[in-house]
Write a protein that holds these residues in place. Sequence first.
Motif, short mmCIF file in Angstrom:
data_model
loop_
_atom_site.label_atom_id
_atom_site.label_comp_id
_atom_site.label_asym_id
_atom_site.label_seq_id
_atom_site.Cartn_x
_atom_site.Cartn_y
_atom_site.Cartn_z
N SER A 310 0.82 -1.21 0.00
CA SER A 310 0.00 0.00 0.00
C SER A 310 0.85 1.26 0.00
CB SER A 310 -0.91 0.02 1.24
OG SER A 310 -0.10 0.05 2.41
N MET A 311 0.28 2.34 -0.49
CA MET A 311 0.93 3.65 -0.40
C MET A 311 1.09 4.06 1.06
SD MET A 311 -0.81 5.77 -3.57
CE MET A 311 -0.02 7.30 -3.06
N GLU A 312 0.15 3.64 1.90
CA GLU A 312 0.23 4.00 3.32
C GLU A 312 1.47 3.39 3.98
OE1 GLU A 312 -3.91 4.90 2.16
OE2 GLU A 312 -2.54 3.24 1.76
N VAL A 313 1.77 2.13 3.67
CA VAL A 313 2.96 1.50 4.24
C VAL A 313 4.23 2.17 3.71
CG1 VAL A 313 4.36 -0.61 4.21
CG2 VAL A 313 1.96 -0.71 4.87
N GLU A 314 4.26 2.45 2.41
CA GLU A 314 5.42 3.16 1.86
C GLU A 314 5.60 4.50 2.56
OE1 GLU A 314 7.30 4.69 -2.42
OE2 GLU A 314 5.50 3.42 -2.40
N ASP A 315 4.51 5.22 2.74
CA ASP A 315 4.58 6.55 3.35
C ASP A 315 5.02 6.48 4.82
OD1 ASP A 315 3.94 9.47 2.73
OD2 ASP A 315 2.86 9.18 4.61
N VAL A 316 4.53 5.49 5.55
CA VAL A 316 4.88 5.41 6.97
C VAL A 316 6.36 5.11 7.14
CG1 VAL A 316 4.48 2.96 7.52
CG2 VAL A 316 3.90 4.70 9.19
N TYR A 317 6.97 4.38 6.20
CA TYR A 317 8.40 4.12 6.28
C TYR A 317 9.22 5.33 5.85
CZ TYR A 317 8.11 -0.60 7.94
OH TYR A 317 7.89 -1.68 8.76
N LEU A 318 8.76 6.07 4.87
CA LEU A 318 9.47 7.28 4.47
C LEU A 318 9.46 8.30 5.60
CD1 LEU A 318 8.23 7.72 0.77
CD2 LEU A 318 10.33 6.64 1.60
N ARG A 319 8.34 8.39 6.30
CA ARG A 319 8.25 9.32 7.42
C ARG A 319 9.05 8.82 8.63
NH1 ARG A 319 4.27 13.29 7.10
NH2 ARG A 319 2.95 13.20 5.24
N LEU A 320 9.02 7.51 8.87
CA LEU A 320 9.81 6.95 9.97
C LEU A 320 11.30 7.21 9.72
CD1 LEU A 320 10.27 5.30 12.53
CD2 LEU A 320 10.10 3.22 11.13
N ASP A 321 11.73 7.08 8.48
CA ASP A 321 13.13 7.34 8.14
C ASP A 321 13.55 8.74 8.56
OD1 ASP A 321 15.65 6.64 6.63
OD2 ASP A 321 14.98 8.36 5.44
N LYS A 322 12.69 9.72 8.32
CA LYS A 322 13.00 11.10 8.71
C LYS A 322 12.99 11.25 10.23
CE LYS A 322 11.35 14.49 6.18
NZ LYS A 322 12.53 14.92 5.41
N ASP A 323 12.06 10.56 10.90
CA ASP A 323 12.02 10.61 12.37
C ASP A 323 13.27 9.98 12.97
OD1 ASP A 323 9.59 11.93 12.52
OD2 ASP A 323 8.40 10.09 12.65
N LEU A 324 13.74 8.88 12.37
CA LEU A 324 14.96 8.24 12.86
C LEU A 324 16.17 9.16 12.67
CD1 LEU A 324 14.48 4.55 11.62
CD2 LEU A 324 14.46 5.34 14.00
N GLU A 325 16.21 9.85 11.54
CA GLU A 325 17.32 10.78 11.31
C GLU A 325 17.34 11.86 12.39
OE1 GLU A 325 19.17 13.68 7.82
OE2 GLU A 325 17.31 12.59 7.46
N THR A 326 16.18 12.40 12.72
CA THR A 326 16.09 13.40 13.77
C THR A 326 16.54 12.83 15.11
OG1 THR A 326 14.25 14.51 12.65
CG2 THR A 326 14.51 14.96 15.00
N PHE A 327 16.15 11.60 15.39
CA PHE A 327 16.50 10.96 16.65
C PHE A 327 18.00 10.70 16.74
CE2 PHE A 327 16.88 7.06 19.31
CZ PHE A 327 16.47 7.63 20.52
N PHE A 328 18.60 10.19 15.67
CA PHE A 328 20.04 9.93 15.68
C PHE A 328 20.83 11.23 15.82
CE2 PHE A 328 19.07 5.95 12.97
CZ PHE A 328 18.85 5.20 14.11
N ASN A 329 20.37 12.29 15.16
CA ASN A 329 21.03 13.58 15.31
C ASN A 329 20.96 14.06 16.76
OD1 ASN A 329 21.71 13.67 12.59
ND2 ASN A 329 19.94 14.91 12.01
N TYR A 330 19.83 13.82 17.39
CA TYR A 330 19.68 14.17 18.81
C TYR A 330 20.68 13.39 19.67
CZ TYR A 330 17.75 14.01 23.53
OH TYR A 330 17.61 14.05 24.90
N LEU A 331 20.83 12.09 19.42
CA LEU A 331 21.78 11.28 20.19
C LEU A 331 23.21 11.75 19.95
CD1 LEU A 331 20.38 7.64 19.81
CD2 LEU A 331 20.16 9.17 21.77
N ASP A 332 23.52 12.16 18.71
CA ASP A 332 24.86 12.69 18.41
C ASP A 332 25.18 13.88 19.32
OD1 ASP A 332 25.21 10.84 16.40
OD2 ASP A 332 24.72 12.24 14.78
N GLN A 333 24.19 14.75 19.50
CA GLN A 333 24.40 15.95 20.30
C GLN A 333 24.36 15.65 21.80
OE1 GLN A 333 25.21 18.99 19.00
NE2 GLN A 333 25.29 17.84 17.07
#
Length: 542
Positions: A310-333
């Motif tokens: 589904s497009m919904e599953v594709e979209d939820v992973y694309l959005r999770l990817d961005k959330d993970l990037e934000t989280f990893f950047n937070y851990l870096d700091q």
Amino acid sequence: MKRLYFLLIAVFTVLTGSAQNPVKRPKLVVGIVVDQMRWDYLYRYADRYGSGGFNRLLKDGYSCENTFISHLPSFTAVGHTTIFTGSVPAIHGITGNDWVDELTGRSVYCTEDSTVQSVGSTSKAGKMSPRNNLASTITDELKLATNFRSKVVGVSLKDRASILPAGHVADGAFWFDDESRQFITSTWYMKELPQWVNRFNSKKEPETLIAQPWTTLYPANTYTQSTADDVPWEGKFKGEKTTGFPHDLSEVFKQDPDVIRSSPYGNTLTLDFAKAAVDGYQLGTGAFTDFLTINCASTDYVGHKYGPNSMEVEDVYLRLDKDLETFFNYLDQKVGKGQYLVFLTADHGAAHAIGFMQAHKIPADFFESGKVGKALNEMLKNQFGVDKLVTSGTNYQIHFDNKLIEQRKLDYAGIKKATVSFLQKQEGVEFVADLDEIGSESIPEPIKTMIINGYNYKRSGPIQIVLNPAWFAGSAGGTGTTHGTWNPHDTHIPLLWYGWGIKPGQLTREVHMTDIAPTIAALLHIQRPNGCIGSVIPEIGQ
């Protein structure tokens, strides 16, 4: 005197040498379990992921490409417990999200605990604990190794996915309560919520997130890995006329607060709470290694509703990817790049939707367990003269009314034999095993071992059903998908390592979910969990 002088120098050298060479460990371990993440999602959407989320782990971390679950059923609670114990249901006892107690006949939820109370809510959602897990977790072992000076915290929308990974002696496990619309815990851990949790809850982030409609992150015509947006095998939210985008969830949320779980905003909420937990407990800033467990559960809820294509599953992973990037950047700091260890995996995968498979002429169908169970009871009644001998078919296992069989002095072996014979004739059934006779059953590997690993005498039914590939329990015409079987779509999971002590690379030999906990134990130089049967993955370390 001279001798004494040199003796003192020698002792001093030993003592200072010991102080200068402590055991090397990361400041923080972060275990991320993405719920219902099939292994192929790492690559299916790789060209659409950014550089700082999944691709950061793939490029700068170590990927175990052939990681498999080695137990049945492949359900959430079982997966989380297996990851963090390095054990299997036969030993740790978490045989499903729910199971039937064979000694009492009572249905049991995996983390239910009547001896504790909710903290942060007046609902019963907090009457939960890790009590039903019979084995220690890697998080427990870290606490034991540091004389309880390490801090351990679990975070998820789901109670079971927060509690079971965090272990028995965690500082806290927190999950989302639909009734109060906030994160809560139980008296197993504490008497009242920490102030940082109250501050987070007071911001009412769920309401803020769900106020925006769920639209595609990128133009809809770029979602070329997905099927059409409105197809009959996908589910709908309440009040929707089609399955397609956009999904206006704000009105649904007013009557149905758990709708946030079935949207990408549930993952955003979880990772925001995880950041608050790092800050609130000051994880990774002390003298001892801390451990944070995170379950991103919205991928599971969205997957169940819409299915993998589904497009919904594709979209939820694309959005999770961005959330993970934000989280990893937070851990870096917050903790420091290279100072924390991350592993990312999944508790299970998912099958393609039945309707999708049938539309493409690939064999698949629903196993209507309710109808089969009714017919099975009717057959047993005709043969043994007693009605309702079968009480449950949960977890693809048959449970009998053992008290009734004993009271009526019925032939238990004969009942099992008749049950196996009946089930073998049902459409969609590939194998049926009497678990008392599993050693002699003609079932190929690795399926036989997976059945044995999942069988706990007190918490599993004595008859195991294995369906044809791509079949799963449900009703004809059902939407979305599920999981729970032995097949690769359910049991081939991602396993990525990143950060402290990890070299970049890729491993193609087969490893198992049970290998995660002993590998962490080896990296931290601590004891394995007490039910662990997995093996260390030596290739990942520098």
